[in-house]
Motif scaffolding. Structure first.
Motif, short mmCIF file in Angstrom:
data_model
loop_
_atom_site.label_atom_id
_atom_site.label_comp_id
_atom_site.label_asym_id
_atom_site.label_seq_id
_atom_site.Cartn_x
_atom_site.Cartn_y
_atom_site.Cartn_z
N UNK A 210 -7.55 3.54 12.23
CA UNK A 210 -6.61 2.78 11.40
C UNK A 210 -6.64 3.26 9.95
N UNK A 211 -7.84 3.51 9.44
CA UNK A 211 -7.93 3.98 8.06
C UNK A 211 -7.55 5.46 7.95
N UNK A 212 -7.92 6.25 8.96
CA UNK A 212 -7.57 7.68 8.93
C UNK A 212 -6.05 7.89 8.94
N UNK A 213 -5.33 6.91 9.48
CA UNK A 213 -3.87 7.02 9.45
C UNK A 213 -3.36 6.91 8.01
N UNK A 214 -4.12 6.20 7.18
CA UNK A 214 -3.74 6.06 5.77
C UNK A 214 -4.33 7.18 4.92
N UNK A 215 -5.56 7.56 5.27
CA UNK A 215 -6.28 8.57 4.48
C UNK A 215 -6.90 9.60 5.43
N UNK A 216 -6.31 10.78 5.52
CA UNK A 216 -6.79 11.75 6.51
C UNK A 216 -8.24 12.16 6.33
N UNK B 191 -11.70 6.21 0.28
CA UNK B 191 -10.96 5.26 -0.56
C UNK B 191 -10.72 5.96 -1.89
N UNK B 192 -9.74 5.56 -2.68
CA UNK B 192 -8.80 4.49 -2.41
C UNK B 192 -7.55 4.99 -1.70
N UNK B 193 -6.83 4.05 -1.09
CA UNK B 193 -5.47 4.31 -0.63
C UNK B 193 -4.59 3.31 -1.35
N UNK B 194 -3.28 3.51 -1.21
CA UNK B 194 -2.35 2.60 -1.87
C UNK B 194 -1.14 2.43 -0.96
N UNK B 195 -0.80 1.18 -0.70
CA UNK B 195 0.41 0.90 0.08
C UNK B 195 1.38 0.11 -0.80
N UNK B 196 2.55 0.68 -0.93
CA UNK B 196 3.59 0.07 -1.78
C UNK B 196 4.85 0.01 -0.93
N UNK B 197 5.13 -1.16 -0.37
CA UNK B 197 6.24 -1.26 0.58
C UNK B 197 5.93 -0.40 1.78
N UNK B 198 6.88 0.48 2.16
CA UNK B 198 6.61 1.32 3.33
C UNK B 198 6.01 2.68 2.95
N UNK C 206 2.76 4.83 1.97
CA UNK C 206 1.29 4.84 1.98
C UNK C 206 0.85 6.14 1.30
N UNK C 207 -0.05 6.00 0.34
CA UNK C 207 -0.51 7.17 -0.41
C UNK C 207 -2.03 7.24 -0.42
N UNK C 208 -2.56 8.46 -0.50
CA UNK C 208 -3.97 8.67 -0.77
C UNK C 208 -4.05 9.67 -1.92
N UNK C 209 -5.25 9.90 -2.45
CA UNK C 209 -5.52 10.75 -3.63
C UNK C 209 -5.16 10.00 -4.91
N UNK C 210 -6.16 9.80 -5.74
CA UNK C 210 -5.94 9.01 -6.95
C UNK C 210 -4.90 9.65 -7.88
N UNK C 211 -4.83 10.99 -7.90
CA UNK C 211 -3.82 11.62 -8.75
C UNK C 211 -2.43 11.20 -8.33
N UNK D 208 -1.61 8.59 -6.51
CA UNK D 208 -1.43 7.14 -6.63
C UNK D 208 -1.13 6.76 -8.09
N UNK D 209 -1.92 7.30 -9.01
CA UNK D 209 -1.70 6.95 -10.42
C UNK D 209 -0.34 7.48 -10.88
N UNK D 210 0.03 8.67 -10.42
CA UNK D 210 1.34 9.20 -10.80
C UNK D 210 2.47 8.32 -10.25
N UNK D 211 2.29 7.85 -9.02
CA UNK D 211 3.29 6.95 -8.43
C UNK D 211 3.43 5.68 -9.28
N UNK D 212 2.32 5.10 -9.64
CA UNK D 212 2.37 3.87 -10.46
C UNK D 212 3.02 4.18 -11.81
N UNK D 213 2.61 5.30 -12.39
CA UNK D 213 3.10 5.65 -13.73
C UNK D 213 4.59 5.97 -13.75
N UNK D 214 5.10 6.51 -12.67
CA UNK D 214 6.53 6.86 -12.67
C UNK D 214 7.41 5.66 -12.32
#
Ligand code: GTB
Length: 215
Positions: free
Chosen positions: A49-55, A59-66, A68-73, A75-81
């Motif tokens: 279940x977790x490997x489906x989110x993060x190969x 951690x961490x992963x991030x789910x925003x609606x549909x 799913x992201x991994x890698x902090x770079x 994730x932070x870029x997604x939030x920042x944009x």
């Protein structure tokens, strides 16, 4: 929709802010976004279940609606944009802030991680004492260059940005090494980052998880 991130159910550092969910929490706090945290055990991180989110089963992963992201770079870029507060409006300044994010992750973090490996994973090897100064010197090379670029500026390129968030998050790992004391402007830069209310909230939130699990 509320963003959900994953974090260690029990962080090996006991909640000193060293695990990488802290930088994601910090970005969400800077952006004024509410978020939920799903805690995962080391065993659960390696399950399907977790490997489906993060190969890579991390951690961490991030789910925003549909999404799913991994890698902090990423994730932070997604939030920042998608939210104000972490990237400048001017296109060139925005590109430079993103370049600093990459510099933190690709140029400064690798030698910093080598130090962690040398001390923790290789500390008992017969050659560890010989290798450590070499690793420290590779970090010094980067810190010297970063220190020269920062000079007496408050942040790396104008106002605080996701580039600073990522660079400070990387430098945090050096706090116990003594190396930052050799570059007073970088030590002050780190302290400025850690003093930000959004960082404080992120730090306290991950600390609360780890202290509540101890009893
Ligand atoms: N490049 C990835 C990213 O930036 O997202 C790296 C992610 C990563 O290394 N995650 C680590 C992880 O899940 C947690 S942060 N490790 C478990 C595994 O690989 O099985 C690294 C970390 C862990 C613990 C401490 N600590 O306790 O001091 C500090 C940092």
């Amino acid at each position: 929709m509320t963003i959900t991130i994953t974090a260690f159910e029990r962080s090996p550092d006991g909640g000193k802010g060293l695990a990488r969910d802290t930088r994601v929490r910090w970005a969400l706090e800077e952006a004024g976004q509410l978020y939920e945290v799903r805690l995962v055990s080391f065993r659960a991180m390696k399950e399907a279940a977790h490997l489906a989110l993060h190969p890579f089963g991390q951690i961490p992963t991030c789910q925003d609606g549909d999404l799913a992201l991994f890698e902090t770079g990423a994730i932070v870029l997604h939030i920042a944009t998608h939210h104000a507060g972490l990237l400048p409006d001017d296109a060139n300044a925005r590109a430079r802030a993103i370049a600093w994010m990459f510099a933190a992750l690709n140029t400064v973090e690798p030698p910093v991680l080598e130090l962690v490996t040398s001390r923790i994973l290789e500390g008992d090897k017969p050659w560890a004492a010989e290798r450590l100064p070499l690793v420290e010197d590779r970090i010094r090379d980067r810190l010297k260059q970063l220190s020269a670029r920062l000079g007496d500026a408050e942040w790396l390129d104008g106002a605080f940005s996701a580039g600073d968030l990522m660079m400070v998050s990387v430098l945090v790992r050096l706090k116990s090494s003594g190396l930052l004391a050799e570059y007073p402007n970088l030590a002050a830069y780190l302290a400025r980052g850690e003093a930000r209310p959004a960082y404080q909230r992120a730090f306290e939130a991950q600390l609360a998880v780890n202290t509540s699990k101890k009893s």
